[in-house]
Design a protein around this motif. Structure first.
Motif, short mmCIF file in Angstrom:
data_model
loop_
_atom_site.label_atom_id
_atom_site.label_comp_id
_atom_site.label_asym_id
_atom_site.label_seq_id
_atom_site.Cartn_x
_atom_site.Cartn_y
_atom_site.Cartn_z
N PHE A 27 14.37 47.34 72.18
CA PHE A 27 12.99 47.22 71.72
C PHE A 27 12.10 48.19 72.48
O PHE A 27 11.33 48.96 71.90
CB PHE A 27 12.50 45.78 71.94
N ALA A 28 12.25 48.17 73.79
CA ALA A 28 11.38 49.00 74.63
C ALA A 28 11.52 50.48 74.34
O ALA A 28 10.54 51.22 74.31
CB ALA A 28 11.68 48.72 76.11
N THR A 29 12.75 50.91 74.11
CA THR A 29 12.93 52.36 73.92
C THR A 29 12.41 52.84 72.58
O THR A 29 12.27 54.03 72.36
CB THR A 29 14.41 52.78 74.07
N TYR A 112 6.18 53.89 62.39
CA TYR A 112 6.41 53.02 61.24
C TYR A 112 7.89 52.94 60.90
O TYR A 112 8.46 51.85 60.79
CB TYR A 112 5.62 53.53 60.04
N GLU A 113 8.52 54.07 60.75
CA GLU A 113 9.94 54.10 60.36
C GLU A 113 10.83 53.38 61.36
O GLU A 113 11.74 52.64 61.01
CB GLU A 113 10.43 55.54 60.20
N LEU A 118 14.13 48.66 63.29
CA LEU A 118 14.33 47.53 64.21
C LEU A 118 14.43 46.22 63.44
O LEU A 118 15.31 45.41 63.68
CB LEU A 118 13.15 47.42 65.17
N LYS A 119 13.51 46.04 62.52
CA LYS A 119 13.46 44.78 61.79
C LYS A 119 14.68 44.61 60.90
O LYS A 119 15.22 43.51 60.76
CB LYS A 119 12.18 44.73 60.94
N LYS A 120 15.10 45.72 60.32
CA LYS A 120 16.23 45.67 59.41
C LYS A 120 17.52 45.29 60.15
O LYS A 120 18.34 44.51 59.65
CB LYS A 120 16.40 47.05 58.76
N ASN A 121 17.65 45.81 61.34
CA ASN A 121 18.89 45.61 62.07
C ASN A 121 18.91 44.38 62.96
O ASN A 121 19.92 44.09 63.59
CB ASN A 121 19.18 46.84 62.94
N SER A 122 17.79 43.69 63.05
CA SER A 122 17.80 42.55 63.96
C SER A 122 16.94 41.42 63.42
O SER A 122 15.74 41.58 63.19
CB SER A 122 17.27 42.98 65.32
N HIS A 123 17.58 40.33 63.26
CA HIS A 123 16.88 39.14 62.79
C HIS A 123 15.78 38.75 63.78
O HIS A 123 14.68 38.36 63.40
CB HIS A 123 17.89 38.00 62.62
N PHE A 125 14.03 40.59 65.88
CA PHE A 125 12.85 41.46 65.84
C PHE A 125 12.03 41.15 64.59
O PHE A 125 10.80 41.15 64.61
CB PHE A 125 13.25 42.93 65.87
N GLU A 126 12.74 40.91 63.52
CA GLU A 126 12.07 40.51 62.28
C GLU A 126 11.20 39.28 62.56
O GLU A 126 10.03 39.21 62.17
CB GLU A 126 13.14 40.20 61.23
N THR A 127 11.80 38.33 63.23
CA THR A 127 11.07 37.11 63.57
C THR A 127 9.84 37.41 64.41
O THR A 127 8.75 36.90 64.16
CB THR A 127 11.99 36.15 64.37
N PHE A 128 10.02 38.26 65.40
CA PHE A 128 8.89 38.60 66.26
C PHE A 128 7.72 39.16 65.46
O PHE A 128 6.58 38.72 65.60
CB PHE A 128 9.32 39.61 67.33
#
Lengths: 198, 198
Positions: A27-29, A112-113, A118-123, A125-128
């Motif tokens: 996330f940080a990177t 944006y991209e 991030l959201k696509k690859n991680s449930h 992050f999507e939640t966040f």
DNA sequence: AGCAGATCAAGAAAAAAGGTTGATGTAGTT
DNA sequence: AACTACATCAACCTTTTTTCTTGATCTGCT
């Protein structure tokens, strides 16, 4: 690129979802640290707002200028808040708002991209991102309701009670335009309350 | 949208190519008048410079900030000059430069696409843009040579001789950074010359 | 008529920008 | 080793700009 600012972001995220070390890392990177000088714009009308910005340090004001030249503040952002022209960002359309630094500031920006990825690859992050959007939406609902049902003095009082940090940190003209009153009127309200205290 | 500013542009163009009335008309309508306040930016890093701007009235400074935070002025523009981040404009890539108004100003802007169209459909307009590019290039060559071969005082003297208008109109810090010296040093040079005169 | 608030104008106060000067430092000449 | 041509730093001053305050007058409700 102090580790500090990223740590701050991760701590913030951990309030909403708990991250494993590698997730935090990932996330940080995705974010890049940017320094912004007072009075510098990070978003301007007609240019698409390509980043979501997390305020590490400093303060920003988001506002619109009507055709008649009136200035309306829509949002403030200080440490641990986000700043963007949300309509421009999520639809990737040209912005209509200005976002300007009120102080020398440090922000963490994600493209944006990159965010979509991030959201696509991680449930998680999507939640966040869902959670912060929902909280934002709920906040705006409360605000709209309050504004409709209270007069200028009550709006000011409510604001300075809920956000004492902001009230003392942002310029008065900006706060007045956020609270929907003239700067002169806010000046009088403040004066009156100061006198009442002593 | 006074006719005045467009007339000024056409007069300027007529210095390089002679236009029939309908050509002048066509050229003029491709531009849009924009008012810019002092300290407002018309170009900023990371945003593509979508317009070429003709200065009708006012003054601009084009500069870069290095990673170390140093400020280098690349160009000034006053009445009848052009302002753009040329690399950003011709390649339509994100800008690396800032262009800021030093005074309240009026400019005429043409969009990149519109300019391409004009040039494509008219040999004369093509010629015009070629000429101003060549003159610009020649000017920069002279400047680079002069800078390499003269010391700070000579550079200042040369500049104020060639552009007395600029020298008195742009802030000293901007001129110093254009001439490649510290603002303190320029201050001393000016003082010395002023004293020498009396 | 009275209230909540706007608008206008004139100033005051505070902050920022711009400029000056002296002291000290340095790399490259002579 | 001294000199030249500048830079950097710090303190300070001046000017301009921004922000806030206050009084006066106005307006649309209720």
């Amino acid at each position: 690129m102090q580790p500090n600012s990223k740590t701050q972001l991760i701590n913030y995220v951990q309030n909403f979802v708990s991250l494993e070390d590698d997730e935090a890392q990932q996330f940080a990177t995705a974010f890049e640290e940017v320094k912004v000088k007072k009075r510098q714009f990070i978003v301007q009308p007609n240019f698409t707002n390509k980043h979501r910005s997390f305020v590490v340090k400093g303060a920003f004001r988001t506002y619109a200028i009507t055709n008649e030249g009136q200035d309306h503040t829509l949002q403030f952002a200080i440490e641990n808040w986000w700043a963007s022209d949300f309509n421009s960002y999520i639809y990737q359309h040209p912005a209509t708002l200005f976002i300007v630094a009120l102080e020398d500031s440090t922000i963490l920006q994600i493209e944006y991209e990159k965010e979509q990825e991030l959201k696509k690859n991680s449930h998680k992050f999507e939640t966040f991102f869902r959670i912060i959007a929902e909280k934002g939406l709920a906040f705006e609902h409360r605000r709209i309701l309050f504004n409709l049902t209270h007069d200028a003095e009550a709006r000011y009082e409510n604001f300075s009670l809920n956000f004492p940090n902001f009230a003392n940190r942002v310029p008065q003209y900006a706060l007045a335009s956020y609270l929907g009153m003239s700067t002169e009127f806010l000046s009088r309200i403040r004066n009156k309350r100061a006198r009442a205290k002593s």
